[in-house]
Design an enzyme around this catalytic site. Structure first.
Site, short mmCIF file in Angstrom:
data_model
loop_
_atom_site.label_atom_id
_atom_site.label_comp_id
_atom_site.label_asym_id
_atom_site.label_seq_id
_atom_site.Cartn_x
_atom_site.Cartn_y
_atom_site.Cartn_z
N GLY A 16 0.83 -1.20 0.00
CA GLY A 16 0.00 0.00 0.00
C GLY A 16 0.86 1.24 0.00
O GLY A 16 0.55 2.25 0.63
N TYR A 160 -12.48 -4.33 10.85
CA TYR A 160 -11.21 -3.61 10.86
C TYR A 160 -10.49 -3.79 12.19
O TYR A 160 -9.29 -4.07 12.23
CB TYR A 160 -11.48 -2.13 10.59
CG TYR A 160 -10.25 -1.27 10.45
CD1 TYR A 160 -9.51 -1.27 9.27
CD2 TYR A 160 -9.84 -0.44 11.49
CE1 TYR A 160 -8.38 -0.48 9.13
CE2 TYR A 160 -8.71 0.37 11.36
CZ TYR A 160 -7.99 0.34 10.18
OH TYR A 160 -6.87 1.13 10.05
#
Length: 250
Positions: A16, A160
């Site tokens: 990322g 998450y």
């Protein structure tokens, strides 16, 4: 061309690594002399923009498009590095992460699985191959970008939060396995950082989050990058199996 800096001669992988916090980490490593392989999953425009911005480091910046939650893709990436990074990889930053927010009662299995696959399984896959490569050289630095959500939980973010708590458990176990090989494994836990990951939150939620921060502001991606680079330094050899919070005090 000679390269100077704290990480000159080292190769780093940042998942990322073309947007948000990952982008800041990539740029900081480049500025300190590292060769960086920045992965991304789909946003080619962001990857191209990063390469344009870092044109002065073009010989040391490489981008690679693949999903960290895909085991075969991760295996292929590390196989490619055996040829293209002949001196090995010294640094892995597991930064790739996604959110699919929903309260538990309404969360779909797809929303749960997608987040766990990218955030947690992706960290495992990349760490597995990095560990094998680093053990051969008897040196390495692995940093996982986790979140206070892993310890505190946030409403609407059970998937998450679970993925981030899992990263911490993965880090602690891996640290026990590889410490004697001169490989350190740590987490950095950014709080509310002013990136696109929180940009889509409703304003009332942002205000609620801001009220929790003792320093009275959201953090910057560059502040997180500084913490990551500190843990990646050779001098950080005795910082191992821990989580460094970059939260402004929450």
């Amino acid at each position: 061309m000679s390269t100077t800096g704290r990480f000159a001669g080292q190769t780093a992988v940042v998942t990322g690594g073309t947007r948000g916090i990952g982008r800041a980490i990539t740029k900081a490593l480049l500025a300190e002399g590292a060769t960086v392989w920045a992965s991304f999953q789909g946003n080619e425009a962001a990857a191209e923009a990063l390469k344009a911005e870092c044109a002065s480091h073009a010989d040391r910046l490489h981008t690679s498009k693949f999903a960290v939650g895909d085991y075969a893709a991760c295996e292929a990436f590390w196989s490619m590095l055996e040829t293209n990074a002949p001196n090995g990889v010294q640094i892995l930053v597991n930064n790739a992460g996604i959110r699919r927010d929903q309260i538990v009662g309404m969360m779909t299995p797809e929303q749960w699985n997608e987040v766990l696959q990218t955030n947690l399984a992706g960290s495992f896959y990349m760490s597995k191959f990095a560990t094998l490569a680093m053990m051969r050289k008897r040196y390495g630095r692995i940093v996982m970008v986790t979140s206070p959500a892993g310890a505190h939980g946030f409403q609407g973010q059970a998937n998450y939060s679970a993925s981030k708590a899992g990263q911490i458990g993965l880090m602690r176990s891996l640290a026990r396995e590889v410490g004697k090989r001169k490989i350190t494994v740590n987490c950095v836990s950014p709080g509310f950082i002013d990136t696109e990951l929180i940009a889509d939150l409703p304003e009332e939620i942002k205000k609620e989050h801001l009220s929790m921060v003792p320093v009275g502001r959201f953090g910057s991606a560059d502040e997180v990058a500084w913490a990551v680079l500190m843990l990646c330094a050779r001098e950080a050899a005795y910082i191992h199996g821990t989580t460094l919070e970059v939260t402004g005090g929450i």
